[in-house]
Design an enzyme around this catalytic site. Sequence first.
Site, PDB file in Angstrom:
ATOM      1  N   ASP A  12     -15.067  10.300   7.934  1.00 52.80           N
ATOM      2  CA  ASP A  12     -14.956  10.513   6.492  1.00 52.80           C
ATOM      3  C   ASP A  12     -16.024   9.620   5.870  1.00 52.80           C
ATOM      4  OD1 ASP A  12     -14.352  10.201   3.794  1.00 52.80           O
ATOM      5  OD2 ASP A  12     -12.201   9.919   4.103  1.00 52.80           O
ATOM      6  N   TYR A 226      -6.621  -1.965   5.134  1.00 58.49           N
ATOM      7  CA  TYR A 226      -6.481  -0.528   4.935  1.00 58.49           C
ATOM      8  C   TYR A 226      -7.829   0.128   4.675  1.00 58.49           C
ATOM      9  CZ  TYR A 226      -5.475   4.021   3.172  1.00 58.49           C
ATOM     10  OH  TYR A 226      -5.464   5.379   3.001  1.00 58.49           O
ATOM     11  N   LYS A 229      -6.418   6.646   6.706  1.00 57.77           N
ATOM     12  CA  LYS A 229      -5.823   6.956   8.014  1.00 57.77           C
ATOM     13  C   LYS A 229      -6.895   7.456   8.968  1.00 57.77           C
ATOM     14  CE  LYS A 229      -1.403   6.133   8.239  1.00 57.77           C
ATOM     15  NZ  LYS A 229      -0.862   5.275   9.266  1.00 57.77           N
TER      16      LYS A 229
HETATM   17  P1  13P Z   1      -8.184   9.646   3.938  1.00 54.93           P
HETATM   18  O1  13P Z   1      -7.739   8.808   5.117  1.00 54.93           O
HETATM   19  O2  13P Z   1      -8.187  11.102   4.275  1.00 54.93           O
HETATM   20  O3  13P Z   1      -9.482   9.177   3.395  1.00 54.93           O
HETATM   21  O4  13P Z   1      -7.091   9.507   2.788  1.00 54.93           O
HETATM   22  C1  13P Z   1      -6.841   8.258   2.257  1.00 54.93           C
HETATM   23  C2  13P Z   1      -5.830   8.239   1.166  1.00 54.93           C
HETATM   24  O5  13P Z   1      -5.564   7.170   0.655  1.00 54.93           O
HETATM   25  C3  13P Z   1      -5.157   9.444   0.680  1.00 54.93           C
HETATM   26  O6  13P Z   1      -4.267   9.195  -0.364  1.00 54.93           O
HETATM   27 MG    MG Z   2      -9.362  12.111   5.639  1.00 53.50          MG
HETATM   28 MG    MG Z   3     -11.086   9.655   2.382  1.00 55.45          MG
END
Ligand code: 13P
Ligand code: MG
Ligand code: MG
Length: 388
Positions: A12, A226, A229
């Site tokens: 990402d 953080y 994900k």
């Molecule tokens: P991603 O891991 O897809 O970037 O999403 C992060 C997030 O905080 C979604 O609310």
């Molecule tokens: Mg993502």
């Molecule tokens: Mg993202």
Amino acid sequence: MSKITLSVIKADVGGFVGHGEVHPRMLERSKELLSRSHLLVDFHVTRVGDDINLIMTHERGVDDPEIHGLAWDLFKQVTEVAQDLKQYGAGQDLLVDAFSGNVRGLGPGVCEMEFEERPSEPVIIFMADKTEPGAWNFPLYKIFADPFNTPGLIIDNKMHKGFTFEIHDLKHGTRISMDCPEELYDLLMFIGAPGRFVTKAIYSRELGDIAACSTTTKLSLIAGRYVGKDDPSLIVRCQSGLPAVGEALEPFAFPHLVSGWMRGSHCGPLMPCAVEDARPSRMDGPPRAIALGFQLANGKLIGPRDMFADSGFNKAREMANEMANMMRRQGPFEPHRLHLEEMEYTTMPQIMRRLERRWTAIPEPGETAKELIAAGKAQAQGDGSEID
Ligand code: 13P
Ligand code: MG
Ligand code: MG
Ligand code: 13P
């Protein structure tokens, strides 16, 4: 033909709008950069939610520094496009700027396998957004170890011996191999805890060949904070002694609950959908899975076929929406909000520190009554009224 390597490297590097999608210009740039490379036999670029997936075939084996370098440089350059367009979280998954031959441990997710291409080589690449690598544990168990899902385990001579699961413990950085069906119950003890134990690869015991492999990066363990994900990808080879294509897709007819969704800190259903619909928006979700099918022909990726673009999965999508409603109504209460240790996003340490002094020991039995009486007496003496 020599052995072929199928590599899926994903990251990402910026979301359009927020965390929902990848801007078309970023995808165009990715395609342009891969088409310039002389390292590849073939490639396909796609996205699920805000994650770019590079599906590549080549003859250089797994962990090849040139292939990893190609993906790393591409993600760097696409980050620049994301920065120009002020996309959200530009460069999000490029955590450590120290490329030295392998993207593992730097942020991007990677799953790759090298094999002899069979006379017919159907493969499915599963990709998910708003969840974690352990999300594949449930479908992988169903595909490779559950005869209620996969009749081939019973009625196909080449599958009857079962499969070997390679499990990684993300907390301790260790791994173990388990043979199924003999070790099914032990296996489930581990993979039933997908936040910590993930299925890295699966091997056919009859053919001795690799059948599946997945990305297992844990971004929070790399960054110590953080960072979103670790939206995972998975390669599954099919047919001729491996699960049939339909057996590999079947577990997704039930949208099992996974960790991720809003701020990577919530539990929700994994909705199977067409690439076209893999643009999560409701509470940044619900979590999505897509599946692209290819037939390999001398390393060429013939396809893709969008496997979840099938009305046969409509009910699963409907069920996922109902489950999403149900989970959402629990708001900030577990198990919709993840267990404290699983949350990727938390204010707990700060709140705890701020309220540290206000926490006092819970009184022993009887102590509360004594305290109240003593307080009452003090008050009585103070204001002159009689109690006794
Ligand atoms: P991603 O891991 O897809 O970037 O999403 C992060 C997030 O905080 C979604 O609310
Ligand atoms: Mg993502
Ligand atoms: Mg993202
Ligand atoms: P194969 O054994 O040729 O993979 O056929 C199984 C099948 O396709 C059943 O659906």
